[in-house]
Design an enzyme around this catalytic site. Structure first.
Site, PDB file in Angstrom:
ATOM      1  N   ASP A 113       1.055  -1.232   0.115  1.00 20.81           N
ATOM      2  CA  ASP A 113       0.113  -0.165   0.060  1.00 20.81           C
ATOM      3  C   ASP A 113       1.026   1.198  -0.109  1.00 20.81           C
ATOM      4  O   ASP A 113       2.030   1.158   0.215  1.00 20.81           O
ATOM      5  CB  ASP A 113      -1.101   0.039   1.157  1.00 20.81           C
ATOM      6  CG  ASP A 113      -2.148   0.803   0.808  1.00 20.81           C
ATOM      7  OD1 ASP A 113      -2.113   1.791   0.028  1.00 20.81           O
ATOM      8  OD2 ASP A 113      -3.264   0.570   1.605  1.00 20.81           O
TER       9      ASP A 113
HETATM   10  C1  BGC Z   1      -5.155   3.273  -0.037  1.00 22.51           C
HETATM   11  C2  BGC Z   1      -5.185   2.223  -1.116  1.00 22.51           C
HETATM   12  C3  BGC Z   1      -5.121   2.944  -2.273  1.00 22.51           C
HETATM   13  C4  BGC Z   1      -3.753   3.846  -2.398  1.00 22.51           C
HETATM   14  C5  BGC Z   1      -3.282   4.475  -3.771  1.00 22.51           C
HETATM   15  C6  BGC Z   1      -3.979   3.843  -0.149  1.00 22.51           C
HETATM   16  O1  BGC Z   1      -3.943   4.853   1.015  1.00 22.51           O
HETATM   17  O2  BGC Z   1      -4.914   2.430   1.150  1.00 22.51           O
HETATM   18  O3  BGC Z   1      -6.472   1.388  -1.061  1.00 22.51           O
HETATM   19  O4  BGC Z   1      -5.200   1.984  -3.429  1.00 22.51           O
HETATM   20  O5  BGC Z   1      -3.607   4.798  -1.489  1.00 22.51           O
HETATM   21  O6  BGC Z   1      -4.485   5.291  -4.048  1.00 22.51           O
END
Ligand code: BGC
Length: 744
Positions: free
Chosen positions: A288
């Site tokens: 993530d």
């Molecule tokens: C989120 C993800 C997301 C990523 C990119 C993160 O903060 O937890 O679900 O895909 O950001 O935007």
């Protein structure tokens, strides 16, 4: 040459740095272009999400910065993928840098959160799940994919498959509710649609996220620890991921939190032993955002170098946004601390997907005409409208809805009715706010001739006083109907939007209760990303109807207008339980019974200050017609392990309007080697029925699906008696029984 050979071929010509570049994903960077102008993007994001500045103002500030598209890093081969770059022209530019200027000419993965559409925005996932309609969700995925691909996106960070048992957790809005089976049904549908070739052979790589059990964050607080038994993990959180892997999902995103003490980003047990070895996943794992770097903050590693090492060793193939892989892995390999084979393994996983998903076969020209032909089209909007109509859930109605033709004057109160930014809801960054039909516009489009619609701002989710209430009551004095719109702004749910209370924010509850005293009947429309504690609203007779409209997307107003005026009949059914107060969370219909289930006797499992019954149960939702159930029967009494049980029930539309009913089937294993839930959803079927029509509806349950994971995490199916419940929701059901034996 097959893909494996092609990958080997490409890899053999790459330097170590270029290989690690394929494991590196980043966004563009921003720097202040104006002297004296402080660029503090994090603060602006916070301000926007807190409502201190509008999205327009945020974008205005961003436009004053100089953006570095990192084309030089792309050209050097040290940056192989982008995150959340969704401006079409910029995507084309970075791809040109990759294919024309880099030594290997390897195209980039452009990963974006395609959560609920792309330019045409659909309802939030939690709302869509309330449709219980797989075909409509499949259509959503088709439209989202078409629009995303037209813009140059080739990878979706979705669907999110986290089972969400706790409404305090803001990301419940991105979930498909509290049930693992339902989540799996929607998840695999989206994955298949994204990843299968469309009529032009185009595919969109899907991501199953967040691995694993992110929805169980302690206290419902985002990013928080999860500590749970493995049997719970497998029974309640893993099934959608198993479905996703079986459907061939190409990428999995590891979660932010620590699971049983180990941050998921570096958890070899989760990423390797479970995901790859046990589930058979063969794609690549992406962290993530900045989660590799955050391992230091967790206190799980000493520094970012160790973070990079532990993550890649655990099976985290790609680093999203930390830049730790590109910064530290080359040295670690050169010093002999990390075997280059680990880099090759990760790079070949990424390159395999780039080849499988046709990245090398595309042209990367910016073609605005082609993009506008594909996006926000009439057909796409129609799909979003249909999904929205099916997603809203009618929670309460004393007969005031659908709006009678006798009504001549409607007054709409509440800023949410016209606040397009708030109505868009979370995860709609790629969407176009101005394309959204707000509630007042939608009601005006739907209302019959001779009826007037007036709007008064009155209150909003952030109002802190009720100073204008007498004035507002005066203004609604001669109304025949008041529509009060309350709930949540866009950033009151979603990531980093957990709540310790589930009640309406600000003064909204008091406002609604004051409006309830008006002479005119009051319909409350709730715009929210999560279930809300609204007992007072439910029980107040002055509030005649409540519609949970969630955030319905681009066609919000049109869908809601048609529902309120009865052009369409509400058919949404809740997929997450609504409770009175946050203290009852996590609260799901599929809980265990305890040895002392709540009852009148003092020493039973209950609260002194809150009910143990839900405010609105899982599966609940009203219609403008009524359905009755009778004659439930099974095709056999005894089934063996490989049978498929057929359970049939008569459903009758006993009202005077056509409508749709979601026939739900739950099972309880009456005695097993571990305690099993009081009910578990095993099948459902959405039936469209004419007024007066009766049907025999048959639902099929493979007996194999009645098993569970035991304490050793083995999937077992035990013989014995099972109760079967069939009905309108998880509380109103007819019952029958089946027996599972070795031989049937
Ligand atoms: C989120 C993800 C997301 C990523 C990119 C993160 O903060 O937890 O679900 O895909 O950001 O935007």
């Amino acid at each position: 040459m097959d893909i494996k050979e092609k990958v080997e071929n490409i890899l053999s010509g790459m330097t170590l740095l270029e290989k690690i570049g394929q494991l590196n994903q980043a966004g563009t960077t921003m720097a202040s272009a104006l002297p004296g102008f402080e660029a503090d993007v994090d603060t602006w994001v916070t301000q926007m999400m807190d409502g201190a500045i509008t999205k327009d103002e945020f974008e205005r500030r961003i436009s004053m910065l100089e953006e570095d598209l990192r084309e030089d890093e792309v050209a050097c081969g040290t940056l192989g993928n982008f995150v959340n770059l969704y401006e079409d022209e910029k995507i084309a530019r970075v791809q040109q840098a990759a294919i024309k200027r880099s030594r290997q000419g390897i195209p980039l993965f452009i990963g974006v959160d395609v959560i609920r559409g792309y330019r045409t925005i659909f309802p939030t996932p939690l709302a869509m799940s309330c449709s219980w309609d797989i075909k409509l969700v499949e259509k959503m995925a088709e439209v989202a994919k078409k629009e995303a691909i037209a813009g140059g996106v080739n990878w979706s960070f979705g669907p999110m498959l986290d089972v969400a048992p706790d409404a305090r957790w803001g990301r419940i809005v991105e979930s498909w509710g509290e049930d693992a089976y339902l989540t799996g049904c929607f998840g695999k549908t989206i994955i298949k649609k994204f990843q299968e070739p469309d009529e032009h052979g185009e595919k969109l790589l899907a991501t199953a996220k967040h691995f694993a059990a992110y929805g169980a964050a302690l206290g419902g607080r985002d990013y928080n620890s999860v500590d749970m038994s493995l049997q719970k993990l497998f029974n309640q959180y893993m099934p959608p991921f198993i479905e996703a892997v079986d459907a061939g999902v190409g990428a999995v995103m590891s979660a932010f939190h620590d699971f049983n003490g180990v941050p998921c980003t570096m958890d070899e047990y989760l990423l390797n032993d479970i995901l790859r070895e046990r589930l058979g996943f063969d794609g690549f794992v992406v962290s993530d955002a900045e989660a590799v770097k955050q391992l230091v903050v967790h206190g799980a590693v000493a520094d970012e170098k160790e973070a990079a090492l532990k993550s890649i060793l655990a099976g985290g193939d790609m680093d999203m946004s930390s830049m730790d892989y590109i910064q530290f892995l080359p040295k670690l390999v050169e010093k002999g601390i990390l075997d280059e084979k680990i880099i090759d393994r990760a790079a070949s996983r990424v390159l395999t997907k780039k080849l499988e998903y046709g990245l090398f076969d595309r042209e990367y020209q910016y073609d605005p005409e082609k993009i506008s032909e594909a996006t926000l089209t009439k057909e796409n909007r129609k799909a979003a409208y249909e999904m929205a109509v099916n997603s809203a859930v009618l929670l309460k109605n004393d007969g005031v809805l659908p709006i009678s033709e006798k009504v001549k004057k409607i007054v709409v109160v509440g800023k949410l009715a016209v606040d397009k930014e708030a109505l868009m809801g979370p995860w709609a960054f790629t969407g176009e706010k101005d394309a959204l039909i707000d509630i007042v516009e939608g009601l005006s489009n739907a209302c019959p001739k001779g009826m007037s619609i007036e709007y008064i701002e009155g209150f909003s989710p952030v109002s802190t006083d009720m100073d204008n209430i007498s004035e507002v009551l005066m203004q609604v004095k001669d109304a025949d109907l008041v529509i009060a719109v309350a709930g949540e702004n866009a950033f009151m749910s979603g990531e980093a939007a957990s709540k310790a209370e589930l009640k309406l924010s600000g003064k909204q509850e008091q406002y609604l209760l004051a409006l309830a005293k008006a002479d005119a009947p009051v319909v409350t429309v709730l715009v929210s990303g999560r279930p809300l504690g609204i007992r007072k609203i439910k029980e107040n007779p002055g509030i005649n109807a409540v519609m949970a409209a969630w955030h319905l997307g681009t066609e919000f107003g049109n869908a809601l207008g048609d529902l309120l005026f009865g052009k369409r009949n509400p058919s949404g059914r809740l997929t997450a339980t609504w409770v009175d107060t946050a203290g009852q969370e996590p609260f799901t219909y599929n809980h265990n019974n305890t040895g002392k289930p709540g009852g009148d006797f003092k020493f039973t499992s209950k609260y002194l200050d809150a009910p143990i019954e839900p405010l609105y149960p899982f599966g609940y939702g009203l219609s403008y017609t009524q359905f009755s159930y009778s004659n439930v029967c099974t095709d056999k009494e005894c089934y063996c392990m490989n049978d498929i049980a057929k359970i049939t029930v008569t459903v009758e539309n006993v009202g005077d309007r056509d409508g749709a009913e979601v026939v739900q089937l739950y099972v309880r294993d009456l005695s097993a080697s571990i305690v099993r839930p009081v009910k578990e959803l095993k099948a459902f079927s959405k039936q469209f029925m004419k007024a007066g029509e009766a049907k025999r509806v048959t639902l099929e349950v493979p007996i194999q699906n009645l098993g569970f994971y035991n304490r050793k995490c083995e999937y077992v199916l035990e013989t014995g008696d099972f109760k079967v419940f069939v009905g309108h929701d998880s509380c109103q059901c007819l019952e029958t029984k089946i027996v599972v034996t070795e031989r049937g």
